[in-house]
Design a protein around this motif. Structure first.
Motif, short mmCIF file in Angstrom:
data_model
loop_
_atom_site.label_atom_id
_atom_site.label_comp_id
_atom_site.label_asym_id
_atom_site.label_seq_id
_atom_site.Cartn_x
_atom_site.Cartn_y
_atom_site.Cartn_z
N MET A 1 -70.32 88.97 62.09
CA MET A 1 -71.71 88.25 62.04
C MET A 1 -72.66 88.89 63.10
O MET A 1 -73.96 88.91 62.54
CB MET A 1 -71.49 86.82 62.26
N VAL A 2 -72.37 89.19 64.20
CA VAL A 2 -73.21 89.32 65.32
C VAL A 2 -73.96 90.91 64.97
O VAL A 2 -75.08 91.04 65.13
CB VAL A 2 -72.78 89.36 66.58
N SER A 3 -72.97 91.72 64.48
CA SER A 3 -73.22 93.04 64.33
C SER A 3 -74.40 92.99 62.90
O SER A 3 -75.18 93.78 62.94
CB SER A 3 -72.07 94.05 64.04
N TRP A 4 -73.90 92.38 62.05
CA TRP A 4 -74.79 92.17 60.74
C TRP A 4 -76.12 91.60 61.31
O TRP A 4 -77.35 92.32 60.89
CB TRP A 4 -74.36 91.18 59.59
N LEU A 5 -76.34 90.62 62.01
CA LEU A 5 -77.34 90.18 62.41
C LEU A 5 -78.40 91.18 63.55
O LEU A 5 -79.50 91.09 63.13
CB LEU A 5 -77.12 89.09 63.31
N GLY A 6 -77.61 91.85 64.18
CA GLY A 6 -78.31 93.12 64.98
C GLY A 6 -79.03 93.94 64.14
O GLY A 6 -80.17 94.32 64.53
N GLU A 7 -78.25 94.40 63.10
CA GLU A 7 -78.96 95.45 62.28
C GLU A 7 -79.95 94.78 61.40
O GLU A 7 -81.06 95.50 61.38
CB GLU A 7 -77.87 95.88 61.30
N ARG A 8 -80.02 93.45 60.99
CA ARG A 8 -80.84 92.96 60.18
C ARG A 8 -82.25 92.58 60.99
O ARG A 8 -83.37 93.05 60.59
CB ARG A 8 -80.44 91.63 59.45
N VAL A 9 -82.12 92.02 62.41
CA VAL A 9 -83.06 91.59 63.09
C VAL A 9 -83.92 92.70 63.31
O VAL A 9 -85.21 92.84 63.43
CB VAL A 9 -82.69 90.78 64.08
N VAL A 10 -83.16 93.84 63.92
CA VAL A 10 -83.92 95.39 64.16
C VAL A 10 -84.80 95.69 63.10
O VAL A 10 -85.75 95.99 63.47
CB VAL A 10 -82.89 95.97 64.78
N ASN A 11 -84.18 95.85 61.87
CA ASN A 11 -84.88 96.51 60.67
C ASN A 11 -86.28 95.39 60.54
O ASN A 11 -87.33 95.92 60.38
CB ASN A 11 -84.12 96.47 59.55
N ASP A 12 -85.99 94.16 60.79
CA ASP A 12 -87.20 93.21 60.65
C ASP A 12 -88.22 93.74 61.51
O ASP A 12 -89.45 93.46 61.26
CB ASP A 12 -86.81 91.63 60.56
N ARG B 1 -82.51 95.27 80.41
CA ARG B 1 -83.03 96.60 79.54
C ARG B 1 -83.88 96.22 78.36
O ARG B 1 -84.58 96.63 77.82
CB ARG B 1 -82.20 97.70 79.52
N ALA B 2 -82.97 95.34 77.57
CA ALA B 2 -83.49 94.94 76.35
C ALA B 2 -84.69 93.87 76.35
O ALA B 2 -85.70 94.05 75.63
CB ALA B 2 -82.20 94.24 75.61
N ALA B 3 -84.62 93.35 77.41
CA ALA B 3 -85.98 92.43 77.66
C ALA B 3 -87.11 93.42 77.91
O ALA B 3 -88.08 93.00 77.60
CB ALA B 3 -85.60 91.70 78.99
N GLY B 4 -87.14 94.53 78.79
CA GLY B 4 -88.04 95.37 78.83
C GLY B 4 -88.55 95.98 77.59
O GLY B 4 -89.71 95.97 77.26
N ALA B 5 -87.59 96.31 76.68
CA ALA B 5 -87.78 96.82 75.31
C ALA B 5 -88.51 95.80 74.59
O ALA B 5 -89.33 96.20 73.71
CB ALA B 5 -86.55 97.12 74.81
N LEU C 1 -90.77 102.15 68.52
CA LEU C 1 -90.00 101.91 67.23
C LEU C 1 -88.59 102.35 67.21
O LEU C 1 -87.91 101.91 66.13
CB LEU C 1 -90.83 102.46 66.06
N THR C 2 -88.12 103.33 67.99
CA THR C 2 -86.85 104.08 67.66
C THR C 2 -85.91 103.58 68.93
O THR C 2 -85.04 102.78 68.89
CB THR C 2 -86.83 105.55 67.72
N SER C 3 -86.44 104.02 70.28
CA SER C 3 -85.37 103.63 71.26
C SER C 3 -85.45 102.19 71.77
O SER C 3 -84.24 101.86 72.06
CB SER C 3 -85.80 104.53 72.53
N ASP C 4 -86.62 101.66 71.88
CA ASP C 4 -86.77 100.30 72.16
C ASP C 4 -85.94 99.45 71.17
O ASP C 4 -85.24 98.50 71.71
CB ASP C 4 -88.23 99.89 72.37
N THR C 5 -86.06 99.63 69.95
CA THR C 5 -85.40 98.62 68.70
C THR C 5 -84.03 99.05 68.92
O THR C 5 -83.11 98.05 68.75
CB THR C 5 -86.04 99.05 67.59
N THR C 6 -83.53 100.21 69.45
CA THR C 6 -81.99 100.43 69.45
C THR C 6 -81.38 99.43 70.74
O THR C 6 -80.48 98.86 70.54
CB THR C 6 -81.83 101.76 69.78
N LEU C 7 -82.12 99.44 71.63
CA LEU C 7 -81.84 98.65 72.79
C LEU C 7 -81.70 97.05 72.48
O LEU C 7 -80.90 96.43 72.69
CB LEU C 7 -82.77 98.74 73.98
N VAL C 8 -82.97 96.66 71.81
CA VAL C 8 -82.87 95.17 71.16
C VAL C 8 -81.64 95.08 70.18
O VAL C 8 -80.90 94.06 70.22
CB VAL C 8 -84.32 94.96 70.23
N GLU C 9 -81.38 95.91 69.51
CA GLU C 9 -80.34 95.98 68.51
C GLU C 9 -78.95 95.59 69.23
O GLU C 9 -77.93 94.62 69.05
CB GLU C 9 -79.99 97.23 67.61
#
Length: 595
Positions: A96-107, A318-322, A136-144
């Motif tokens: 669930m959390v992995s699916w959520l991470g992919e979905r949210v980051v794409n959004d 790190r993700a907060a900064g991203a 759009l790339t490295s920062d969203t990866t951190l958020v994911e």
């Protein structure tokens, strides 16, 4: 809020901490049901681990006393049941959390792209496109990593910490009190060193953006780089940027490693001391061996949770900064906006009027690109803008397309002020053929259809034939379906120009903007394309930017610009006879032609 950012700034604001992650909630909220399922699985997984401690106490106190050996069997079966529940809950949580991470980051990626593509060109005068790409790339990866993993790990360990603490109190209040004497010693380093980790994390992300920006610019200009033998210098410069990024990352890693080491030293050192005290309590009979074993188990759970949280905090920071950098993009507001209540344009006639327009670019506010500019272009009229570089010719096009708004004055199309019209409606009446044509990494069909996405193949081919582009496109390996390369690199300059002209022909605008539209063509192609443009210009308002005066001799009027001001207006013969700037330009160019 203006759309002028401050790239590269590493100063912290109050929200540049873990609380910045709250801004992800609008992207997570639509998937609330999945979040709920993940939370249930998370609670079950944490609860299963805590139950193991109770089972351990019963196993030692009851199963090893020899009176009831069957209790050992029950304990085994119970343990296997708990482990099965833990495995099932862990599967549900992870999925669930992995699916959520992919979905949210794409959004988030879509939301950021959808927004930045609408920001006015003034924003990109100071903001590097490479920095936007890095976000759009490295920062969203951190958020994911946060949404799809680290947030779940943090919550799980928080539950383990709370649940383990409760079980510690039930097992031995005395030993638990001793455990929590060291809590301030653990929290202190997390708070102090955590701020430094956050600061270095943001700086590290900005250095990564520098890498992306420099590499993107060099690769897009690879022909120029190689033509000037600039590879060695670019290698050195890129290497220095990479080393700067490494130096910043090393500081972040060192600080995070120090934070982790201090927490582990304090936590597990305290556990060792408490075990020593607890051992004496067992010897003296104050607690049982099973209770001490359960206490040790829960102490390890709590200590492990604290250690894991201390590590996760670094990732969260790190993700907060991203997140902060991504939200900075979403917070930008263009200086050119649709009016609250757009006015509809009347039936297309093509009358263009500039009334006392004064404008300076945001990056050069003290220098007017146009000053008190007055010009009326009648429907169907062709008007050429000539003058030296920097005279303001391109600025006229930029303002008419409403890439910028003037500081004073008004611009109207068919009697309606263009700032009262929706951007989509205004630009649907215009088509531009730039001096440097822009092609996209796709085939000829899509590049020409860019002018009117709903156009049929037959209409696209007709436009290509009118621009004399079909003749070379049909000779390509797959015809119109042939991939043209990044920025049309597989075509010559003249061929790219004819694709751009075909795009404008397909758009069928009421106002045509030609910025040296035939400058890249050879003599034969120029003649053919000029004939196509002559047909396109019939009955259509046309503004022409020209440096070569031979291309504007047929214009109804020629406007001579210099330093943002109109110097003269007339046809070629009138202006040549008047003397002045146009006469000098004409004499210079036509004399060179005769030579």
């Amino acid at each position: 809020m203006t759309d002028q950012p401050a790239p590269g700034s590493s100063q912290e604001s109050p929200r540049r901490d873990i609380l910045a992650l709250r801004r992800l909630w609008p992207f997570v909220r639509p998937y609330g049901k999945r979040v709920a399922v993940a939370m249930v699985a998370l609670v079950f997984a944490a609860g299963a681990v805590l139950v193991i401690g109770t089972g351990l106490r019963l196993l030692i106190d009851k199963g090893f006393n020899g009176d009831q050996p069957q209790l050992l069997d029950y304990a085994l079966f119970g343990l296997l049941g708990v482990v099965a529940l833990l495995a099932l809950a862990s599967y549900g949580r992870f999925y669930m959390v992995s699916w959520l991470g992919e979905r949210v980051v794409n959004d988030i990626r879509k939301a950021v792209f959808d927004h930045v593509i609408t920001l006015s060109p003034g924003y990109y005068e100071t903001m590097r496109s490479g920095d936007v790409m890095a976000r759009l790339t490295s920062d969203t990866t951190l958020v994911e990593s946060v949404v799809g993993s680290q947030a779940s790990v943090a919550l799980r360990n928080l539950l383990m910490f709370v649940g383990g603490t409760v079980m510690l109190f039930f097992t031995s209040a005395k030993l638990t009190g001793l455990v929590f004497l060291v809590v301030p010693l653990v929290i202190g380093p997390i708070l102090v060193l955590g701020r430094r980790v956050r600061r270095y994390s943001r700086a590290s992300q900005e250095r990564i953006a520098d890498i992306s920006s420099y590499a993107n610019e060099a690769l897009q200009s690879i022909r120029t780089v190689q033509a000037f033998n600039h590879e060695p210098a670019d290698r050195v410069q890129f290497g220095s940027i990479v080393e700067a990024a490494f130096a910043t990352a090393r500081k972040r890693i060192a600080m995070r490693a120090l934070l982790t080491a201090i927490v582990i030293l304090l936590v597990f050192g305290a556990v060792g001391i408490i075990l020593w005290i607890g051992g004496h309590d067992v010897i003296s009979g104050r607690i049982s061996a099973g209770e001490l074993s359960a206490f040790v188990f829960y102490a390890i759970v709590v200590a492990g949770s604290v250690g894991a949280i201390s590590e996760v905090i670094g990732d969260l920071q790190r993700a907060a900064g991203a997140t902060d950098r991504l939200m900075d993009l979403l917070d930008q507001r263009s200086t050119v906006l649709d009016p609250p209540q757009p006015v509809a344009l009347p039936l297309a006639r093509g009358e263009v009027k500039f009334e006392r327009v004064t404008f300076a670019y945001p990056a050069r506010p003290d220098t007017s690109a146009l000053h008190e500019f007055d010009l009326t272009v009648q429907p169907g009229e062709s008007v050429a803008l000539v003058g030296p570089s920097g005279a303001g010719k391109t600025t006229v096009f930029q303002l008419l397309l409403r890439f910028y708004d003037p500081q004073s004055g008004a611009i109207t199309l068919d009697g309606v002020a263009i700032d009262k019209v929706s951007l989509a409606d205004l630009r649907s009446r215009l088509a531009i053929v730039p001096q440097e044509p822009v092609l996209f990494s796709t085939d000829a069909w899509e590049n020409i259809r860019y002018g009117r996405p709903e156009a049929s193949d037959a209409e696209v081919r007709a436009a290509a034939e009118a621009a004399r582009a079909a003749e070379f496109l049909d000779r390509l390996p797959e015809g119109f379906k042939t991939f043209l390369g990044e920025r049309g690199v597989r075509l010559s300059g003249g061929q790219r120009q004819r694709i751009a002209i075909a795009r404008a022909i397909l758009r069928n605008p009421s106002v045509l903007l030609l910025d040296e539209a035939t400058s890249a063509l050879d003599a034969e192609s120029e003649q053919a394309v000029q004939q196509a443009l002559d047909k396109l210009m019939v009955g259509r308002t046309t503004l022409i930017i020209a440096h070569r005066l031979a291309t504007v001799l047929k214009a109804n009027r020629i406007v001579v610009l210099d330093q943002g001001r109109i110097q003269a207006i007339g046809n070629h013969a009138e202006l040549a006879a008047q003397g002045g700037l146009y006469s000098r330009l004409a004499t210079l160019q036509f004399d060179q032609t005769r030579e």
